[in-house]
Design an enzyme around this catalytic site. Structure first.
Site, PDB file in Angstrom:
ATOM      1  N   THR A 116       0.849  -1.200   0.000  1.00 13.55           N
ATOM      2  CA  THR A 116       0.000   0.000   0.000  1.00 13.55           C
ATOM      3  C   THR A 116       0.882   1.247   0.000  1.00 13.55           C
ATOM      4  O   THR A 116       1.792   1.361   0.828  1.00 13.55           O
ATOM      5  CB  THR A 116      -0.878   0.013   1.267  1.00 13.55           C
ATOM      6  OG1 THR A 116      -1.631  -1.185   1.279  1.00 13.55           O
ATOM      7  CG2 THR A 116      -1.796   1.225   1.296  1.00 13.55           C
ATOM      8  N   LYS A 195      -6.850   2.318  -2.918  1.00 17.11           N
ATOM      9  CA  LYS A 195      -6.469   1.465  -1.787  1.00 17.11           C
ATOM     10  C   LYS A 195      -6.504   2.234  -0.466  1.00 17.11           C
ATOM     11  O   LYS A 195      -7.059   1.786   0.540  1.00 17.11           O
ATOM     12  CB  LYS A 195      -5.069   0.888  -2.041  1.00 17.11           C
ATOM     13  CG  LYS A 195      -4.428   0.241  -0.850  1.00 17.11           C
ATOM     14  CD  LYS A 195      -5.200  -0.978  -0.394  1.00 17.11           C
ATOM     15  CE  LYS A 195      -4.906  -1.290   1.046  1.00 17.11           C
ATOM     16  NZ  LYS A 195      -4.895  -2.682   1.364  1.00 17.11           N
ATOM     17  N   ARG A 202     -13.115   2.758   6.080  1.00 18.25           N
ATOM     18  CA  ARG A 202     -13.381   1.894   7.238  1.00 18.25           C
ATOM     19  C   ARG A 202     -12.937   2.578   8.541  1.00 18.25           C
ATOM     20  O   ARG A 202     -13.654   2.540   9.544  1.00 18.25           O
ATOM     21  CB  ARG A 202     -12.667   0.548   7.055  1.00 18.25           C
ATOM     22  CG  ARG A 202     -13.175  -0.526   7.986  1.00 18.25           C
ATOM     23  CD  ARG A 202     -12.923  -1.911   7.411  1.00 18.25           C
ATOM     24  NE  ARG A 202     -13.132  -2.980   8.370  1.00 18.25           N
ATOM     25  CZ  ARG A 202     -14.320  -3.512   8.651  1.00 18.25           C
ATOM     26  NH1 ARG A 202     -15.397  -3.082   8.056  1.00 18.25           N
ATOM     27  NH2 ARG A 202     -14.425  -4.495   9.541  1.00 18.25           N
ATOM     28  N   CYS A 249      -2.969  -1.568   8.741  1.00 19.95           N
ATOM     29  CA  CYS A 249      -3.649  -1.031   7.559  1.00 19.95           C
ATOM     30  C   CYS A 249      -4.553   0.122   7.965  1.00 19.95           C
ATOM     31  O   CYS A 249      -4.277   1.274   7.676  1.00 19.95           O
ATOM     32  CB  CYS A 249      -4.478  -2.138   6.919  1.00 19.95           C
ATOM     33  SG  CYS A 249      -3.534  -3.657   6.772  1.00 19.95           S
ATOM     34  N   TYR A 308      -4.354  -7.719  17.406  1.00 20.23           N
ATOM     35  CA  TYR A 308      -5.109  -6.524  17.019  1.00 20.23           C
ATOM     36  C   TYR A 308      -6.557  -6.839  16.703  1.00 20.23           C
ATOM     37  O   TYR A 308      -7.399  -5.933  16.671  1.00 20.23           O
ATOM     38  CB  TYR A 308      -4.418  -5.772  15.884  1.00 20.23           C
ATOM     39  CG  TYR A 308      -4.744  -6.206  14.484  1.00 20.23           C
ATOM     40  CD1 TYR A 308      -5.800  -5.626  13.787  1.00 20.23           C
ATOM     41  CD2 TYR A 308      -3.994  -7.183  13.843  1.00 20.23           C
ATOM     42  CE1 TYR A 308      -6.097  -6.006  12.489  1.00 20.23           C
ATOM     43  CE2 TYR A 308      -4.277  -7.560  12.542  1.00 20.23           C
ATOM     44  CZ  TYR A 308      -5.330  -6.971  11.871  1.00 20.23           C
ATOM     45  OH  TYR A 308      -5.618  -7.353  10.585  1.00 20.23           O
ATOM     46  N   LYS A 309      -6.849  -8.133  16.452  1.00 18.06           N
ATOM     47  CA  LYS A 309      -8.252  -8.527  16.321  1.00 18.06           C
ATOM     48  C   LYS A 309      -8.373 -10.030  16.543  1.00 18.06           C
ATOM     49  O   LYS A 309      -7.368 -10.723  16.754  1.00 18.06           O
ATOM     50  CB  LYS A 309      -8.838  -8.090  14.984  1.00 18.06           C
ATOM     51  CG  LYS A 309      -8.249  -8.778  13.791  1.00 18.06           C
ATOM     52  CD  LYS A 309      -9.022  -8.326  12.559  1.00 18.06           C
ATOM     53  CE  LYS A 309      -8.582  -9.113  11.362  1.00 18.06           C
ATOM     54  NZ  LYS A 309      -9.270  -8.693  10.156  1.00 18.06           N
TER      55      LYS A 309
HETATM   56  N1  SAJ Z   1     -12.673  -2.746  14.171  1.00 16.44           N
HETATM   57  C1  SAJ Z   1     -13.555  -2.079  15.015  1.00 16.44           C
HETATM   58  N2  SAJ Z   1     -14.892  -2.043  14.698  1.00 16.44           N
HETATM   59  C2  SAJ Z   1     -15.368  -2.621  13.562  1.00 16.44           C
HETATM   60  C3  SAJ Z   1     -14.468  -3.277  12.691  1.00 16.44           C
HETATM   61  C4  SAJ Z   1     -13.131  -3.325  13.022  1.00 16.44           C
HETATM   62  O1  SAJ Z   1     -13.159  -1.541  16.060  1.00 16.44           O
HETATM   63  O2  SAJ Z   1     -16.585  -2.559  13.338  1.00 16.44           O
HETATM   64  C5  SAJ Z   1     -11.229  -2.808  14.505  1.00 16.44           C
HETATM   65  C6  SAJ Z   1     -10.683  -4.239  14.630  1.00 16.44           C
HETATM   66  O3  SAJ Z   1     -10.928  -4.756  15.895  1.00 16.44           O
HETATM   67  C7  SAJ Z   1      -9.207  -4.030  14.334  1.00 16.44           C
HETATM   68  C8  SAJ Z   1      -9.213  -2.893  13.319  1.00 16.44           C
HETATM   69  O4  SAJ Z   1     -10.485  -2.272  13.428  1.00 16.44           O
HETATM   70  O5  SAJ Z   1      -8.482  -3.620  15.480  1.00 16.44           O
HETATM   71  C9  SAJ Z   1      -8.970  -3.286  11.869  1.00 16.44           C
HETATM   72  O6  SAJ Z   1      -9.574  -4.521  11.592  1.00 16.44           O
HETATM   73  P1  SAJ Z   1     -10.397  -4.848  10.269  1.00 16.44           P
HETATM   74  O7  SAJ Z   1     -10.852  -6.241  10.403  1.00 16.44           O
HETATM   75  O8  SAJ Z   1     -11.412  -3.822  10.018  1.00 16.44           O
HETATM   76  O9  SAJ Z   1      -9.351  -4.642   9.081  1.00 16.44           O
HETATM   77  P2  SAJ Z   1      -7.835  -5.139   8.823  1.00 16.44           P
HETATM   78  O10 SAJ Z   1      -6.921  -4.032   9.260  1.00 16.44           O
HETATM   79  O11 SAJ Z   1      -7.575  -6.481   9.366  1.00 16.44           O
HETATM   80  O12 SAJ Z   1      -7.830  -5.245   7.207  1.00 16.44           O
HETATM   81  C10 SAJ Z   1      -8.120  -4.093   6.442  1.00 16.44           C
HETATM   82  C11 SAJ Z   1      -9.181  -4.438   5.371  1.00 16.44           C
HETATM   83  N3  SAJ Z   1      -9.658  -3.213   4.747  1.00 16.44           N
HETATM   84  C12 SAJ Z   1     -10.985  -2.949   4.600  1.00 16.44           C
HETATM   85  O13 SAJ Z   1     -11.841  -3.691   5.018  1.00 16.44           O
HETATM   86  C13 SAJ Z   1     -11.340  -1.710   3.865  1.00 16.44           C
HETATM   87  C14 SAJ Z   1      -8.569  -5.377   4.325  1.00 16.44           C
HETATM   88  O14 SAJ Z   1      -9.495  -5.601   3.282  1.00 16.44           O
HETATM   89  C15 SAJ Z   1      -7.277  -4.769   3.760  1.00 16.44           C
HETATM   90  O15 SAJ Z   1      -6.674  -5.644   2.799  1.00 16.44           O
HETATM   91  C16 SAJ Z   1      -6.320  -4.590   4.916  1.00 16.44           C
HETATM   92  O16 SAJ Z   1      -6.916  -3.648   5.822  1.00 16.44           O
HETATM   93  C17 SAJ Z   1      -4.993  -4.069   4.374  1.00 16.44           C
HETATM   94  O17 SAJ Z   1      -4.029  -4.859   4.341  1.00 16.44           O
HETATM   95  O18 SAJ Z   1      -4.927  -2.930   3.917  1.00 16.44           O
END
Ligand code: SAJ
Length: 400
Positions: A116, A195, A202, A249, A308-309
């Protein structure tokens, strides 16, 4: 043959996926430990379906090495962190990888950047490097989500940014060897921007949920019930609040836009600050709840989860690590910590067994909703519980 440079969270699954679909692939990483582990038949991180994919790729002859290969196609998937002060992307790993490719690649090779990068990075940092070579540059930003990477690699739509249609179509055909989604061909700058915008969308939406959680806490309203009802409106889809945003990300990429457009990216800037404030918000909740329950010993408080998740072993920028850092700054060390996915000792007072952890704490803070804790909620009946995800229906549970 495709030479995938960087065998981390993105490069490895991508290399394995291509190889398992019959593309000749060599994976290159500068870390000898990573290469040795892969050559010993072991994957370097846990991810659903990765081990099976690894076996299929091995059967098709994938190889791993520290050396850059002489070939016509390279995929660069190395880290692209941000500079914490300027908030701009730090393209040094991408540039270093491209320079190493240029040392070995033939004329007319194609270099595909999957890492990215913020809009304009390829023009600014990569084009000057290739100016004396005849290279086809492509940006194919990855989109897969940790926890469901293998499925998403197969099914997500892809974006291919190229300088000319012929190169774009050729690379699209390469990705079509495994990708069942739509593959859109566009220019490089647009691909860079899409990207970063996807992850920013999000981040801003999570920040909105987090801000609602704070407003509701202030006046004792149930944020989960409110979001549930709002989401029954046909055009409302609010995300969930949480203890913070981690990973490499969503907690990083939006800063690129703030760094590059500080006077324009106002909503993004505030959103990122809101998300970053959540671990401190949780820490304050811990102190509040301790006071309410007459608990005085912070060492009897346990944080469940370090990643982180849920259900991944990735701790990068995790809310728990952020909270622990903040707690150290407040000179209140002593919190106990446990995560079933983290087998090494990485923080103070860390446990490696759920029962041992629970027997040493009176107050449990659910920082990550791993399946393990969902399946063991009955073990929390005697505890004070701060549930940061609304997953625990025991009586008297606290929320953020
Ligand atoms: N989180 C919240 N509330 C929510 C959703 C997530 O607090 O409703 C938090 C999670 O607990 C976590 C963080 O956000 O700490 C990020 O988690 P995530 O599952 O939303 O996303 P990532 O970082 O694992 O992956 C993201 C994704 N991007 C999008 O959905 C737009 C993925 O598709 C990308 O490929 C990735 O970033 C990346 O590598 O860029």
């Amino acid at each position: 043959m495709v030479n995938v440079i960087g065998l981390g969270y993105i490069g490895l699954p991508t290399a394995l996926m291509m190889a398992s679909h019959g593309v000749e692939v060599v994976g290159t990483d500068y870390n000898p430990k990573v290469v040795a582990m892969l050559n010993a038949g072991k994957t370097t991180f846990k991810e659903k379906g990765l081990d099976e994919l690894f076996q299929r790729a091995l059967e098709k002859g994938i190889r791993f090495t520290e050396d850059y290969q002489i070939t016509d196609t390279y995929i660069v998937s190395v880290p692209s962190p941000y500079d914490k002060f300027s908030k701009k992307v730090d393209a040094c790993y991408v540039v270093a990888a491209v320079k190493k490719v240029l040392e070995v690649c033939p004329e007319n090779a194609t270099i595909i950047i999957e890492s990215t990068v913020s809009p304009g990075t390829i023009d600014k940092h990569i084009r000057p490097e290739i100016k004396n070579h005849n290279i086809n540059l492509v940006h194919a930003p990855e989109r897969i989500i940790p926890g469901n990477m293998v499925y998403e690699l197969l099914h997500n739509n892809r974006t291919i940014g190229a300088d000319d249609k012929e190169t774009g179509d050729r690379v699209a055909a390469l990705y079509a060897s495994f990708c069942q989604g739509q593959i859109v061909v566009t220019d490089i700058r647009t691909a860079e921007m899409t990207k970063v915008v996807e992850n920013t969308f999000r981040a801003v939406n999570i920040a909105f949920a987090n801000e609602l959680a704070k407003i509701c806490r202030h006046d004792n309203m149930d944020v989960y019930e409110i979001i549930r009802i709002c989401n029954m409106h046909p055009r409302v889809n609010i995300l969930q609040p949480g203890p913070g945003v981690g990973g490499h990300c969503i907690s990083v990429d939006p800063w690129f836009l703030v760094g590059d457009y500080p006077s324009l990216a106002k909503v993004i800037d505030e959103s990122m600050k809101t998300n970053e404030s959540m671990p401190d918000f949780v820490l304050n909740r811990i102190y509040e709840i301790m006071k309410e329950n007459g608990l005085t010993d912070i060492s009897r408080v346990g944080l469940y989860g370090l990643t982180y998740k849920e259900n991944v072993d990735d701790m990068r920028e995790s809310p728990t690590l952020q909270l622990l850092e903040s707690q150290e700054r407040h000179l209140a060390p002593g919190l106990k910590v446990y995560d079933p996915f983290i087998t090494d000792d990485v923080v103070k007072n860390q446990y490696h067994d759920l029962d041992a952890f629970l027997s040493d704490v009176d107050f449990v803070v659910i920082m990550v909703k791993h399946n393990e804790i969902m399946e063991n909620m009955d073990k929390l009946t005697e505890k004070t519980v701060l549930d940061c995800f609304n997953i625990c229906d025991l009586p008297g549970v606290y929320h953020i």
